[in-house]
Design a protein around this motif. Sequence first.
Motif, PDB file in Angstrom:
ATOM      1  N   GLY A  42       0.841  -1.201   0.000  1.00 41.19           N
ATOM      2  CA  GLY A  42       0.000   0.000   0.000  1.00 41.19           C
ATOM      3  C   GLY A  42       0.867   1.237   0.000  1.00 41.19           C
ATOM      4  N   LYS A  43       0.377   2.313  -0.626  1.00 43.50           N
ATOM      5  CA  LYS A  43       1.275   3.428  -0.870  1.00 43.50           C
ATOM      6  C   LYS A  43       1.860   4.045   0.384  1.00 43.50           C
ATOM      7  CE  LYS A  43      -2.271   6.898  -1.621  1.00 43.50           C
ATOM      8  NZ  LYS A  43      -2.998   7.571  -2.666  1.00 43.50           N
ATOM      9  N   SER A  44       1.085   4.150   1.473  1.00 47.03           N
ATOM     10  CA  SER A  44       1.653   4.825   2.641  1.00 47.03           C
ATOM     11  C   SER A  44       2.758   3.974   3.257  1.00 47.03           C
ATOM     12  CB  SER A  44       0.568   5.166   3.654  1.00 47.03           C
ATOM     13  OG  SER A  44      -0.122   4.018   4.043  1.00 47.03           O
ATOM     14  N   THR A  45       2.510   2.671   3.415  1.00 48.38           N
ATOM     15  CA  THR A  45       3.553   1.809   3.969  1.00 48.38           C
ATOM     16  C   THR A  45       4.773   1.781   3.063  1.00 48.38           C
ATOM     17  OG1 THR A  45       1.678   0.411   4.576  1.00 48.38           O
ATOM     18  CG2 THR A  45       3.862  -0.418   5.093  1.00 48.38           C
ATOM     19  N   LEU A  46       4.519   1.639   1.774  1.00 51.55           N
ATOM     20  CA  LEU A  46       5.633   1.536   0.836  1.00 51.55           C
ATOM     21  C   LEU A  46       6.496   2.788   0.843  1.00 51.55           C
ATOM     22  CD1 LEU A  46       6.010  -0.372  -2.204  1.00 51.55           C
ATOM     23  CD2 LEU A  46       6.359   2.056  -2.589  1.00 51.55           C
TER      24      LEU A  46
END
Lengths: 361, 361, 361, 100, 100, 100
Positions: free
Chosen positions: B210-214
Motif C-alpha cells: 500500500g502506498k503509505s507503507t511503501l
Amino acid sequence: MNATQAMFLSLLSPMVLAFILGVIATRVKSDLKFPEDLYTALTIYLLVAIGLKGGYKLSISHLSDFWRPGLATIALGVIIPIVSYYILRQLGKFNVWNAAAIAAHYGSVSAVTFGEAIAFHDTLKEEALRAAIEAGAVAAGTAADAPAALAVYQAQGLNYEGFMPSLLTIMEVPAILVAIIIARLQSREDSLDAGEGGTMGEVLRELLAGKSTLLLIGFLIVGYVSGKRGWDQVAPWFDTPFRGVLTLFLLEAGLVTGRRLEDLKKVGPFLVVFGILMPIVSAVAGIFAGQLAGMTMAGATVLGVLAASASYIAAPAACRVALPKASPTYYLTASLAITFPFNIIVGLPLYHFIATRVYGL
Amino acid sequence: MNATQAMFLSLLSPMVLAFILGVIATRVKSDLKFPEDLYTALTIYLLVAIGLKGGYKLSISHLSDFWRPGLATIALGVIIPIVSYYILRQLGKFNVWNAAAIAAHYGSVSAVTFGEAIAFHDTLKEEALRAAIEAGAVAAGTAADAPAALAVYQAQGLNYEGFMPSLLTIMEVPAILVAIIIARLQSREDSLDAGEGGTMGEVLRELLAGKSTLLLIGFLIVGYVSGKRGWDQVAPWFDTPFRGVLTLFLLEAGLVTGRRLEDLKKVGPFLVVFGILMPIVSAVAGIFAGQLAGMTMAGATVLGVLAASASYIAAPAACRVALPKASPTYYLTASLAITFPFNIIVGLPLYHFIATRVYGL
Amino acid sequence: MNATQAMFLSLLSPMVLAFILGVIATRVKSDLKFPEDLYTALTIYLLVAIGLKGGYKLSISHLSDFWRPGLATIALGVIIPIVSYYILRQLGKFNVWNAAAIAAHYGSVSAVTFGEAIAFHDTLKEEALRAAIEAGAVAAGTAADAPAALAVYQAQGLNYEGFMPSLLTIMEVPAILVAIIIARLQSREDSLDAGEGGTMGEVLRELLAGKSTLLLIGFLIVGYVSGKRGWDQVAPWFDTPFRGVLTLFLLEAGLVTGRRLEDLKKVGPFLVVFGILMPIVSAVAGIFAGQLAGMTMAGATVLGVLAASASYIAAPAACRVALPKASPTYYLTASLAITFPFNIIVGLPLYHFIATRVYGL
Amino acid sequence: MKTSEMKLVVIITEDELEPRLTKEILALGARGYTASRVRGEGWHGARKSEWEGENVRIETIVPEPIANSILAHIADRYLPHYATVVYMQTVSILRVEKFT
Amino acid sequence: MKTSEMKLVVIITEDELEPRLTKEILALGARGYTASRVRGEGWHGARKSEWEGENVRIETIVPEPIANSILAHIADRYLPHYATVVYMQTVSILRVEKFT
Amino acid sequence: MKTSEMKLVVIITEDELEPRLTKEILALGARGYTASRVRGEGWHGARKSEWEGENVRIETIVPEPIANSILAHIADRYLPHYATVVYMQTVSILRVEKFT
Ligand SMILES: Nc1ncnc2c1ncn2[C@@H]1O[C@H](COP(=O)(O)O)[C@@H](O)[C@H]1O
Ligand SMILES: Nc1ncnc2c1ncn2[C@@H]1O[C@H](COP(=O)(O)O)[C@@H](O)[C@H]1O
Ligand SMILES: Nc1ncnc2c1ncn2[C@@H]1O[C@H](COP(=O)(O)O)[C@@H](O)[C@H]1O
Ligand code: NA
Ligand code: NA
Ligand code: NA
C-alpha cells in the motif's frame, strides 16, 4: 576520487535510490501512483531550473570558448543517430521506420539524465571539499562557493563549463532531423511530405516550439538576460531544492520504468544489448570530443552523459508526428526501461571514471 | 513549559489555524476547492519527507535501544483495536463489520497527525531555546542544532528518538490485520476467504505494498542508506519547508473535514464520544508504554500521539478490500471529522502535558 | 533610482521575462501547456503567501495609521468602477451589462499584479542596499534586514506599510458591488433579484466566501494571530521561494494571455485603449490618495498598483453569477490580455516613477 | 444475457452546479449518477479553462417516468439560466433493481 | 456515410479495478477500449474523493456476441462484489474492421 | 417532456488534435461540442500516459446531415492517419434550436 567511491556515491544518492524504489513499487504491485499531472509539473520545473541556471552561469562566463564545444556537440548529434541507424538496420534487422525512430532517440538527449549528472557532480564537489577540509588542505567551515573551495574543485577537474545546458539544448534537435532524413532517403517515399502533418519544415517548427526545447532555450535566455540579480531572486526555488525535487521526479520515473519492464520481452534481446552498449560507445565518443574541444574534465564527462542519454520528451513527440509508422513500444521501452536506468545507476560513475582516465586525473 | 503555554503554542500555529480555516470555508459554503490531485501530491511529499528524515536520524543513532520501543509499538497496535472492537460492539451496538473496520482505523496511525506532532515539538524546541537565550542560560545567536541548544532540549525532554518514523510504520499494519481476524472469527464466515479479493495473504500484501507503507518504509531505507550526505542533498526540499507544506495540507484536510461534518448526525452521538475518549485512552497507554520501554519524554509523547491517531490513508484502503460490508460513512467520519481535529487541536498539547506529569518534568 | 533604471530592473526580472516567454510560446504554437490543475495550485500558494506575510507584518506594526489608508482604499474601490462605467457607456458605447462587468473588474484588484509589485519592491531594496554598500555608505555584508539596511530603504521611500495585503483584500469587494448596483439601477430591471442565483445578499456572500477573499482574509488573520513565531515556521515555504514560484505562475499567465490575444480583434480598439489608459489614471489617483492618507512612498505606489490592476479571479466569478448577460470575452480579454501585461511590464516602473515625482524623492 | 431497458439521461452544465444538481437528481428518484470533468463550447461561448469556468457531465440511468421529471426539471430550472445541454437515450442494463 | 452497427458497452466501477478489468475485456475479444476518470454515487454510497475512492468509466465497442460475454463476465465477477454499473447500447460505426 | 431526435457523434482521438478538430467540427455546422480527457488502447497500442500520449473524447449533438459530413470528414482526414475511433447514436433532446 576512485571509481568505486564514485559508484558508491552515485548509487547511494537519494535520487537513484528513489528511482529503484519506484521500480520495486511496480514490481510488488503497489497502488502507489503519481497524480496524472504531477509528472508534467515536475518536468516543467526541471526544464525551467536547468535553463535558468545555465543562462545565469553563461552570463558570468566567457563565451569565447563556446564555439568548439558547440561544434563538437552538433557533430555528436549528427553522427550518433547515423551510427545507431546502421547498427539497428544491419545487426538488429529493424525496419526503416523503427530503426530511424530509435536512432532519433539515442542521438537526442534526456534532460533528467542531465539533471542527475549535475546533481552527481555537485555531490562530488561536496565530497572533495569535505575531504580537503579533513586533510587540512582548506580551513574548516569554508563555504561551498568560496575561492578556496573552487580551487579544490578545479584541481580535481570537477568544475564544468557554465554553458552545459546550452549544449543540452543544441544536442536535442539535430539527431531527430537526421533520423527523419535518413528514413525518407531510405524509404524513397516522399508521401510523408504529402500526407497530413509531417513536412520537414513542420517537423523543425514542432521541434523548436516543442515544450522541452522552448523551456530550455527560453529560460536559458531569461537566465542570461536577468543575470546574477535575477538568479538570486529565484535560486531559493529553482536551485536550493533542486535535488529534492529531482528525487520525487525519479521516484515517478521509476514507476513508469517499472511498468515498461514488461515490454522488455516484446522488444527482444538485441534492443536490450543495444540500449546498454550504445550509450557507453556514445559516452566515450562524447568524452573524447569534449577533450578535443578543450573542455574541462567535468564538462567532457557531462558531454559524454548527454551523448549517452536517450531522449524521452522531445523525440517521442517528434516521432509520433514525423514517423507515425514506427512503434512506440520499441523506442519508449529502449530509452525508458533500458538506457535511462542504466545511465542513472551505472553510467554516471562509469563515465566519470572513464573521463578521469582520459584526462589522467 | 506549562500546559496553557503549550496549548496556546499549538493552537496558534499556522498549521492548526489553517485547518480551522478550511473547516470554516466549507461552513460558509466557499467555492475554495483544492485541485483534485493536489491532495495526493501533498500526501506523497509528506510520507517521503517523514520517511527520509526518519531514515537519516536512524542512521546517526544507536539501534540498541530500538527493540523495546518496537515491541511496545506492536503491543499497542494489537491491544488498541481489540479494546476498540469490544467497546464498539458492546457499548456502541455496532455490527461486526463496522466495529472491526472502525477498530482497524483507531489501531492504525495517521501520518499527518504524526507530522503535526513533529512540527509541534520543533516549535517547543524553538521556544525553549528562545527562553534559554532570554534567561541568559545560553549565548544569543546559538544555532538551533548547536550542542548548547541540544542540551537545552535534552533538559526539557524535547528530543525524541530518531526512529520515531519507524514506529509510525510499525504501528500502521498490525491493527488492520487484528481487526480483520476478529471480524472473521466473530462472523464465523469464511466466505470472505473464498470471495474475490480478500484472503488474509492478499490483505497483508495489499497493506505492505500500500502506498503509505511503501513510501514510509521505502524512504526510511533510502534515508538510512544515503545517510547524512544524502540528507544534506534533499533537506532543502524535504525538511526546511516541511511546516509550510503541512500548512497547505492541513488547509485541505480542513476542507475535507468540514464536508464530513454533515455526516456527524448520521453516525450518532456514541461515535462522537468514542472518537474523543478513545484517543485520550490510547495516548495515555502510549505514553506509559513509552516510559516502560525506556524512551525519552518526547518520544513517549509522540508514541502516545501515534496510539491516539486514527488512520485515514492505509486503513480505508484496506477496509474497502477486506471488510467491504463495513460502511465508509462510519469509519471515515469518525477518523476524519472527529478524532483528527481533536488530536490536532486539543490532543497534542494535552498529551504533551500528560507526558510532563508522567515523566515529572 | 531613476525611471530608466527601474524600468530596466522590472523588465529584466525573471518574472516579467517568464510572462513574455509564455506569450511567445502561444504565438509560435508551442505544445507547452500547464497541467490543468497547476494554475489553481499556484493561485492558492500565492494567495496564502500574500495573506500570511501581510498578517505577520500587521502583527508587528502599528495599527493606528491604518484607518486613513483603509478609507482611501474604499474610496478608490467605489469611485473607479463608477468612472469606468460612465466612460465605457458614453465613450465606449457598451451596453449596461458589459459596461458594469468591465467596471467591476477594473475597480477590483489582481493579486498577481500585487505579488509582482511586492517582488519589484524587494528587488529595488536589494539594489538600493547594493548601491549603498558600493558607495561605502553601509558596511559590506550588511544583512538585508539589518537596521542599517532598513535605514537605506527608509531614506529612499522603499518600505511599504505592513498592512498592504489588507488593503488588497479591502479593495477586492466594493467595486464589484458598486458595479452590480449600477447595472440594476440603470436597467430598472429587478428581475435579477427574482431569478435564479443573484440577489444582492447572495452576491455579497459569494464574494466574501469566494476563494480569493477567503484565502486572503483567512490567512491574514492566521498570520496576524500566529505572529513572528508562526511566520518563522512557514517562511521557508511561503516567503523564501516566493519569487521563484511567481516566475512559474507568470509563465502560465503568459500562456493564457497569449491565447487571449486572438480575442483582441473581437473586442475592438476602444477597449484596448481603455485597458491601457484607465490603469494609468487609476494609478495616479491611487498614489495621490496614498499620499493624502499619509502613507510612505512605497505604500502609495503599491496602492496605485492596486488601483490600476484589474481583477481576474474574484470579479469573473462574481460576474458570472450576478451579471450573466455580460460577455466574458470583453471583461476577460480586457483584464487579462491588455491591462495585466501592461501593468506588469510598463506599469510597475511607471507608477514607481510617478510616485517618486509626487513624493519629490 | 437477459437485459432490461432504461433511460440514460446526460446533462452537461456549469461545474459549480454539480453539488446542487446531483442532490436534485437523487431527490427526483434516481438511485445514482456518474459525473466527470469536461470542457466545451456552445451558445454561451467557450468554457474550457479556469478563467471561463469548466463544465461537468452527469449521467444517470433511470426508469422512463423519472427521466421525464428530470428533463422537466432541467428545462425549468437550468436551461433558461445556465450553459446547459441535456439529452436522453435508451440503454440495456443488467440488474433492474439497482435503478428502481 | 456507410455505417455498420456495433454494441457499445459502458462499465462504471471502482478505479483500482481498471488494470484488471481492461485486461479481461481485451482477453474476451474487444479490440480496444477507452477509459476516463469519473466520480459518482450509488448503492455503495458516494465515491467522489481520494478518501472514499473514485470510479473509472470504461467504454468498449464490440460485436454483439462479445458484448454478451463481457456482460456475463461483469455480472459474474464484478456486480456482486464491487460498486459497479454496466449498460449497453447500439451504435453506428465506420470501419468495421477496427472492431472485429 | 416533448423531445426531438438528433444525432450524437462521438470521436476518440489523439489529444494534440483537439484544437484543430473542434475548429473543424464547428466549421462543419455543429453549434457546440463537449470534450474530455480519456485514455485507451486500440490498434495503435496503448495511449494512457504522458509518454505515449493520451486521447480526447469529443461529443457533439448535431442534425443528421451535419453528422454525416462530420463522419465523412473524420473518415477522410483522421482515420487513415491517427489513432481514432468514431461512432454515432440517436438521442432525444430538449430545445431543438440549440443544435440547428
Ligand atoms: N451541440 C452540442 N453538442 C455537445 N455538447 C454541447 C453542444 N452544445 C453545447 N454543448 C455543451 O454544453 C455546454 C453548454 O452549452 P451552451 O448552453 O450551448 O453554451 C457547452 O459548454 C458544451 O460543453
Ligand atoms: N443510476 C445510476 N446512473 C448512473 N451511474 C450510476 C447509477 N448508479 C450508480 N452509478 C455509478 O456506478 C457506481 C457504482 O454504483 P453502485 O454499485 O450502485 O454504488 C457509482 O459510484 C456511480 O458512479
Ligand atoms: N473498440 C474500441 N472501443 C472503444 N474505444 C476504442 C476502441 N478501439 C480504440 N478505442 C479508442 O480509440 C483510440 C484510438 O484507437 P486506435 O486507432 O484503434 O488505436 C484508442 O486509444 C482508444 O482510446
Ligand atoms: Na544521446
Ligand atoms: Na492509533
Ligand atoms: Na483596480
